[in-house]
Design a protein around this motif. Structure first.
Motif, short mmCIF file in Angstrom:
data_model
loop_
_atom_site.label_atom_id
_atom_site.label_comp_id
_atom_site.label_asym_id
_atom_site.label_seq_id
_atom_site.Cartn_x
_atom_site.Cartn_y
_atom_site.Cartn_z
N VAL A 48 -38.17 -2.45 -28.35
CA VAL A 48 -39.09 -3.32 -27.63
C VAL A 48 -38.27 -4.12 -26.61
CG1 VAL A 48 -40.69 -3.52 -29.57
CG2 VAL A 48 -38.89 -5.22 -29.30
N PRO A 49 -38.89 -4.52 -25.50
CA PRO A 49 -38.15 -5.29 -24.50
C PRO A 49 -37.77 -6.66 -25.02
CG PRO A 49 -40.49 -5.20 -23.95
CD PRO A 49 -40.30 -4.26 -25.09
N LEU A 50 -36.67 -7.19 -24.50
CA LEU A 50 -36.23 -8.53 -24.88
C LEU A 50 -37.08 -9.54 -24.14
CD1 LEU A 50 -32.49 -9.66 -25.10
CD2 LEU A 50 -34.40 -11.22 -24.70
N ARG A 51 -38.05 -10.11 -24.86
CA ARG A 51 -38.93 -11.13 -24.29
C ARG A 51 -39.06 -12.26 -25.30
NH1 ARG A 51 -43.09 -6.91 -22.35
NH2 ARG A 51 -44.53 -7.85 -23.86
N PRO A 52 -39.30 -13.49 -24.84
CA PRO A 52 -39.32 -14.63 -25.76
C PRO A 52 -40.35 -14.50 -26.88
CG PRO A 52 -39.22 -15.40 -23.49
CD PRO A 52 -39.45 -13.92 -23.42
N GLU A 53 -41.47 -13.83 -26.61
CA GLU A 53 -42.53 -13.77 -27.62
C GLU A 53 -42.39 -12.58 -28.56
OE1 GLU A 53 -44.23 -11.42 -24.07
OE2 GLU A 53 -42.87 -13.11 -24.43
N LEU A 54 -41.34 -11.77 -28.39
CA LEU A 54 -41.16 -10.57 -29.22
C LEU A 54 -39.93 -10.70 -30.11
CD1 LEU A 54 -41.81 -7.72 -26.61
CD2 LEU A 54 -43.45 -8.76 -28.20
N ASN A 55 -39.90 -9.87 -31.15
CA ASN A 55 -38.72 -9.65 -31.97
C ASN A 55 -38.59 -8.15 -32.20
OD1 ASN A 55 -37.24 -12.07 -32.79
ND2 ASN A 55 -39.14 -12.71 -33.76
N PRO A 56 -37.39 -7.64 -32.40
CA PRO A 56 -37.27 -6.23 -32.78
C PRO A 56 -38.01 -5.98 -34.09
CG PRO A 56 -35.13 -7.14 -32.15
CD PRO A 56 -36.07 -8.30 -32.26
N PRO A 57 -38.85 -4.96 -34.18
CA PRO A 57 -39.63 -4.73 -35.41
C PRO A 57 -38.76 -4.58 -36.65
CG PRO A 57 -40.52 -3.42 -33.61
CD PRO A 57 -39.26 -4.03 -33.09
N PRO A 108 -29.70 -16.76 -33.21
CA PRO A 108 -30.39 -16.95 -31.93
C PRO A 108 -31.32 -15.77 -31.63
CG PRO A 108 -28.05 -17.46 -31.71
CD PRO A 108 -28.23 -16.84 -33.06
N HIS A 109 -32.45 -16.11 -31.02
CA HIS A 109 -33.46 -15.09 -30.75
C HIS A 109 -32.91 -13.90 -29.99
CE1 HIS A 109 -36.61 -13.31 -28.15
NE2 HIS A 109 -37.33 -13.35 -29.26
N ASP A 110 -32.23 -14.14 -28.88
CA ASP A 110 -31.82 -13.03 -28.03
C ASP A 110 -30.75 -12.16 -28.67
OD1 ASP A 110 -33.61 -14.15 -26.31
OD2 ASP A 110 -32.20 -14.48 -24.66
N SER A 111 -30.05 -12.70 -29.68
CA SER A 111 -29.00 -11.91 -30.33
C SER A 111 -29.57 -10.85 -31.27
CB SER A 111 -28.07 -12.84 -31.12
OG SER A 111 -28.71 -13.30 -32.31
#
Length: 388
Positions: A48-57, A108-111
């Motif tokens: 999935v794309p790296l976006r603030p509202e998403l997390n890797p499934p 952290p989210h983006d990591s």
């Protein structure tokens, strides 16, 4: 004490004993795994794309099991309920290094897109073992609110992630085939519900089973006389405002040959105008209210209507923006899961109710949801109100 306003599923989640909780935990896990399997089928490599509202499934799946294990099997103070010390030393996790992978408070989210996560088979095995430990401990637990507090917290936390996975799928254009999570059309708007000025006891009562810390303590507020919509605003009422003001199409919608269409399950489909207007920001909801000469209800006005006019006040189609900021009630005490409420007392608005994607266990008239006013990926809409 039992709250007569709750559905059986919500009552079991907040007030049920060990047997009811065990059944709910198994059902919640079955839905978690089914949604993840749907992602596997639809997303090559689960990317999935790296976006603030998403997390890797795959991270989401591991986090759900980690959270349950962290607060139950690894928590030596779980029997103290909301009074437990959140910093008490934890027992070792089943998976070495799990805290460095799945603790949302410290990772952290983006990591999360670069973490060395276990593969799908290993993650599923972790969840199976974690749930087995949870259920074994639940069989040994007492039946009082303190003994069951963290089992209830873990259950509702998993249900929240299930809903987030559903609207993540919607945002990515993935199919959601389960009929339980489809929006239902609303009837023509019934007459508004009238309320006289008077006091209302806002929040959850102590001793009524599980409550999130931000619902406490219950306290009396004075409310003005008002008339509040009996149901959420539908597209049939909302889209004339968009057309009259020449606004951009709301999220997931487009005009096609003079007709409105919605992006659903990966394709453009004819829009049912009887559906509740959904995936709106609070700014969009407020703009419609100004155009219509109305306003958003406060969360206390919403709660009063939901709890006292249960037969006539329809809710649960969309999360509903309110005029109230997400703030602590006077006398607020943080519960052990410190990051649940307190970090978000930043002025963002309260949403009330539930959506068509919400597990029935999570639907509670005193539950306070909260998102930034700019979010439109959440299945949120609104109803309107006018002072009288």
């Amino acid at each position: 004490m039992h709250d007569a306003s709750l559905t059986p599923a919500a009552r079991d989640a907040r007030q049920g004993g060990p047997a009811a909780l065990a059944a709910a935990l198994r059902a919640s896990r079955a839905d978690t795994l089914a949604r993840f399997a749907a992602c596997e089928r639809a997303l090559p490599g689960l990317a999935v794309p790296l976006r603030p509202e998403l997390n890797p499934p795959l991270w989401e799946l591991g986090h759900i099991g980690w959270f349950q294990e962290f607060w139950i099997a690894r928590n030596p103070e779980r029997g103290r309920g909301w009074r437990a010390d959140p910093d008490a030393p934890r027992l070792a996790p089943l998976r070495v290094g799990a805290d460095a992978l799945y603790n949302s408070s410290t990772v952290p989210h983006d990591s999360r897109w670069q973490l060395p996560l276990p593969d799908v088979a290993a993650t599923r095995d972790d969840l199976e073992r974690q749930l087995a430990r949870t259920l074994a401990l639940l069989r040994q637990a007492g039946d009082d609110d303190d003994a069951l507090y963290f089992f209830r917290l873990a259950l509702l936390h998993e249900d929240m992630h299930h809903e987030a996975a559903l609207y993540m799928a919607r945002g990515l254009g993935l199919p959601v085939d389960d009929e339980r999570w489809q929006a239902r059309p609303l009837p023509e708007p019934p007459p508004a519900l009238a309320f006289d000025a008077g006091p209302w006891r806002l929040g959850s009562a102590a001793g009524a089973g599980f409550a999130f810390d931000n619902e406490l303590p219950a306290h009396e507020v004075a409310l003005p006389a008002c008339r509040i919509d009996a149901q959420a605003v539908r597209w049939a009422e909302y889209l004339p405002f968009v057309e009259a003001c020449g606004l951009a199409a709301p999220r997931h919608l487009r005009r096609d040959g003079g007709r409105w269409r919605q992006w659903l399950n990966g394709e453009w489909q004819a829009l049912d105008l009887a559906l509740a207007a959904c995936h709106l920001t609070r700014h969009e909801a407020e703009a419609w209210c100004r155009w219509a000469g109305r306003r958003l209800p406060t969360e206390a006005e919403w709660e009063r209507a939901a709890c006292t006019q249960r037969a006539d006040f329809r809710w649960g189609d969309v999360w509903e923006w309110t005029a109230s900021p997400f703030a602590p009630f006077d006398g607020f005490l943080p519960h052990p899961y410190r990051d649940y409420s307190a970090p978000w007392f930043d002025g963002r608005p309260v949403l009330r109710g539930a959506s068509h994607c919400t597990q029935p266990r999570l639907r509670h008239p005193r539950y306070r949801n909260f998102f930034p006013a700019t979010r439109s990926d959440v299945p949120a809409g609104f109803r309107s109100c006018v002072s009288s």
